[in-house]
Design a protein around this motif. Sequence first.
Motif: not given
Length: 455
Positions: A190-193, A208-211
């Motif tokens: 859900d971050l990678e793709l 994605p803006a931040a993680w």
Amino acid sequence: MPKAAPPRTTGLPPARLLTSLAPLLHEWLPRQRWFAGKGRPVTDFVLLTATELLPGFLHLLVRTEHSPAPTPAETASAPADCYQLLIGVRDQLPPRLAPALIGHANQGPLAGRTVYDALHDPQSAALLLERLRTPGTVGPLSFEHDPQVTVPPGLAPRLLGVEQSNTSLVYGDTFILKVFRRVQPGVNPDLELPWALTRQGCERVPAPAAWFHTSEPEAATLGVLQPFLRGADDGWTLALASLAEGRPFTDESYELGRATAEVHLALADAFAPVTLGPAQTELIAAAMTERLDATAQAVPSLGPYVPRLRAAFEAVGALTSAGTAQRVHGDLHLGQALRPADGSWSVIDFEGEPARPLAERRRPQPPVRDVAGMLRSFDYAARTARPPNPSWAEECRAAYCAGYAARSGSDPRESPELLRAYETDKAVYEVLYEARHRPDWLPVPMAAIRRLAGA
Ligand SMILES: Nc1ncnc2c1ncn2[C@@H]1O[C@H](COP(=O)(O)OP(=O)(O)O)[C@@H](O)[C@H]1O
Ligand SMILES: O=P(O)(O)O[C@H]1O[C@H](CO)[C@@H](O[C@H]2O[C@H](CO)[C@@H](O)[C@H](O)[C@H]2O)[C@H](O)[C@H]1O
């Protein structure tokens, strides 16, 4: 990169902290929608990491142990049950935080204090956003962001009040932070793709803006912040409205097919697809059969249909080629498509089916798998309507596949064996999902099982 903040841990030996927390978690954790161990009583907790984000605000990774203990084969194939908890500790809980109560500790270092889910607490939620705005590390936790995106300070948080597999916070109707609840080692798709799709210029996903992630006990993604699509409706809500108002949903389905195809094309550019020959089709069929058998063990009402469902998988095993496999969404359904009133479809939640091991979810799969997921969703919507409206679902199917074919050049209906097998596999997954999480919904996938088995 700014300098890392000094690590701050609780200063309490983890075993001591668990003396306080374990009795409370025994009661509270199994009641959470995102708890994956339903039907398997928790026998013990192991505290994997404990990080103090502020005094009285702790980040925990907790492993649950269950009875019966998994067999060695299950341990090898299934991920351990590790949960991310953000815990607040106060002397007294203000009434507005009552729904967040985990319990009153009466032993160990927190004896006499009240423990609650800190994601309900605006102060803690604000601190989490502040951490994401200012990259750095705290103990094993690292916070990162896309330097090209500005996240303004002071955005007011609110907990998203929907049933979900994780927990999400909306900040100022501008950003949404998904905090993963069940954590597995590795980068979460859900971050990678979405990150890869954004880099491909695909505009169908919120970027994605931040993680944030942990380095202990193994590296794992813990949460992702992305733009909040304000005023967007999800496909499930729109589909139910169309059914209730007796309107067709074919234009929307066609556009959804195009959106799915665009995501697949961009994923194929970002991650090289692989060709599926006879050895691979056999493996696909074997894995589906194994899931069917395991589900029939867990949900006995599936048993009578097993022999006829297996036939759908055997048909795939007999194929000598099945096109290509690539990275896919992995759990596509109407609830994962969002559309603003005057805009086009976006796709969210690339985590895949949360119950499956992360390594399996990141494996290349035939894109028809996502198509099958969406077709199952049309069936779900049509069956929950009163009265059920199967012809509505048929029209949506046709329009969705036509839209997909128009954009990708490949019509899923031209791979009938694969499509049927993936629809069957998804319905089997849904049987287990509903039995565990929403038993009242079980008749919905069971109706599909009967149809797919030709009963
Ligand atoms: N970028 C977004 N903009 C607006 N709403 C969103 C966004 N991402 C998620 N949501 C809302 O949050 C809900 C849960 O998100 P989802 O990613 O599906 O979480 P989970 O994996 O926990 O089910 C979605 O159904 C949708 O309503
Ligand atoms: O939490 P996620 O959105 O990642 O997905 C899980 O929950 C879904 C239900 O919320 C479940 O979807 C099933 O029910 C939907 C209707 O509520 C339906 O549209 C889907 O087709 C059906 O699969 C999903 O399977 C599960 O992984």
